[in-house]
Design a protein around this motif. Sequence first.
Motif, PDB file in Angstrom:
ATOM      1  N   LYS A 105      52.341  30.567   9.107  1.00  0.00           N
ATOM      2  CA  LYS A 105      51.116  30.932  10.018  1.00  0.00           C
ATOM      3  C   LYS A 105      50.978  32.322  10.123  1.00  0.00           C
ATOM      4  O   LYS A 105      49.727  32.789  10.806  1.00  0.00           O
ATOM      5  N   THR A 107      51.563  35.046   8.120  1.00  0.00           N
ATOM      6  CA  THR A 107      51.215  35.606   6.837  1.00  0.00           C
ATOM      7  C   THR A 107      49.812  35.382   6.447  1.00  0.00           C
ATOM      8  O   THR A 107      48.988  34.479   6.696  1.00  0.00           O
ATOM      9  N   VAL A 109      46.079  34.852   4.726  1.00  0.00           N
ATOM     10  CA  VAL A 109      45.602  33.965   3.711  1.00  0.00           C
ATOM     11  C   VAL A 109      45.599  34.791   2.417  1.00  0.00           C
ATOM     12  O   VAL A 109      46.021  34.234   1.254  1.00  0.00           O
ATOM     13  N   PHE A 112      48.657  34.793   0.342  1.00  0.00           N
ATOM     14  CA  PHE A 112      48.850  33.601  -0.417  1.00  0.00           C
ATOM     15  C   PHE A 112      48.245  33.345  -1.594  1.00  0.00           C
ATOM     16  O   PHE A 112      48.728  32.888  -2.617  1.00  0.00           O
ATOM     17  N   ILE A 113      46.955  33.770  -1.528  1.00  0.00           N
ATOM     18  CA  ILE A 113      45.812  33.668  -2.528  1.00  0.00           C
ATOM     19  C   ILE A 113      46.466  34.273  -3.792  1.00  0.00           C
ATOM     20  O   ILE A 113      46.241  33.854  -5.000  1.00  0.00           O
ATOM     21  N   ILE A 129      46.083  26.522  -1.709  1.00  0.00           N
ATOM     22  CA  ILE A 129      45.910  27.382  -0.524  1.00  0.00           C
ATOM     23  C   ILE A 129      45.488  26.338   0.593  1.00  0.00           C
ATOM     24  O   ILE A 129      45.974  26.320   1.805  1.00  0.00           O
ATOM     25  N   CYS A 130      44.683  25.325   0.429  1.00  0.00           N
ATOM     26  CA  CYS A 130      44.123  24.500   1.275  1.00  0.00           C
ATOM     27  C   CYS A 130      45.570  23.588   1.861  1.00  0.00           C
ATOM     28  O   CYS A 130      45.624  23.434   3.001  1.00  0.00           O
ATOM     29  N   MET A 133      47.843  26.031   4.016  1.00  0.00           N
ATOM     30  CA  MET A 133      47.087  26.492   5.270  1.00  0.00           C
ATOM     31  C   MET A 133      47.328  25.063   6.380  1.00  0.00           C
ATOM     32  O   MET A 133      47.381  25.323   7.749  1.00  0.00           O
ATOM     33  N   VAL A 194      39.516  28.253   3.877  1.00  0.00           N
ATOM     34  CA  VAL A 194      40.417  28.860   3.015  1.00  0.00           C
ATOM     35  C   VAL A 194      40.235  28.474   1.355  1.00  0.00           C
ATOM     36  O   VAL A 194      40.475  29.182   0.590  1.00  0.00           O
ATOM     37  N   SER A 195      39.492  27.390   1.262  1.00  0.00           N
ATOM     38  CA  SER A 195      39.370  26.905  -0.012  1.00  0.00           C
ATOM     39  C   SER A 195      38.398  27.465  -0.733  1.00  0.00           C
ATOM     40  O   SER A 195      38.368  28.228  -1.546  1.00  0.00           O
ATOM     41  N   ALA A 198      39.477  31.131  -1.172  1.00  0.00           N
ATOM     42  CA  ALA A 198      40.190  31.071  -2.579  1.00  0.00           C
ATOM     43  C   ALA A 198      39.542  30.802  -3.732  1.00  0.00           C
ATOM     44  O   ALA A 198      39.738  31.628  -4.993  1.00  0.00           O
TER      45      ALA A 198
END
Length: 260
Positions: A105, A107, A109, A112-113, A129-130, A133, A194-195, A198
């Motif tokens: 939560k 970090t 996004v 992570f990508i 990623i989806c 998250m 987020v998708s 990414a």
Amino acid sequence: MKDSTIKNNRKPLNKLFIFLFWVAMWQGMYFIIGRDIYVPSPFSVLMTLKELLFLPIFWRAISYSIYRVLAGLFLSIILGVSIGIISSMNDYVYQLINPLMAAIKSTPVLSFIIIALIWFSSSNVPIFICFLMCFPIIWTNVVAGVRNVDRKLLQMAQIYDVRKLTTLKKIYLPSISPYLSAACITSLGLGWRVSVAAEVLSHPRNAIGSHLYSAKVYLDSSELFAWTVVVILLSLLFESIFARLIRKVTMRKPSAINNE
């Protein structure tokens, strides 16, 4: 009864008014700025969107993006529900998983990508990623739902020696369902954002995010806005469909425990 009917009839008009208001604001910004590269007009975006509708690549991009969002979401629901139930019933598992959820939560996004770009192929990065998250949202709500189960009902089930499967279906699931419904709707909106983000960075072959990036590179603001409108419409559409499905499922009244 008459007042409620009038209110229901006014709802579409109110939505239309709100839509026209924001389109007018957009048009006003276009007139004030006066440069298409910054803010294109609603009409030019609409014409661009109309042209995209007749391109096969448009529908391929949408299909693959929908697949990635749904794959990540369903994976997060399956693992979030199962691990959430285990975590809520076992304090050791909860204490073990909770720091990981807090880390995810907090970090960004983007971090992570970038990590996912090293681990996975470009087409699988948005799915990961989806999932990543949405998983903490599902897990947190499931844990909260299980921990808010009415203890008196559990004691009654134990006294009357109700089967564990029946207890799960008639006590735990009705308690979890409101929390899970809210988590799924929230995750669906977040999953789209987020998708697509990414996809912009991973640049898979067929993706909405890839077209957003290409429009940005070529400074085609009309196409950039058109693809953004597509993302917003798809997100709203899926949230609406998901909410209706959840309402239909949760409106079904479970039969009494002693009927089992």
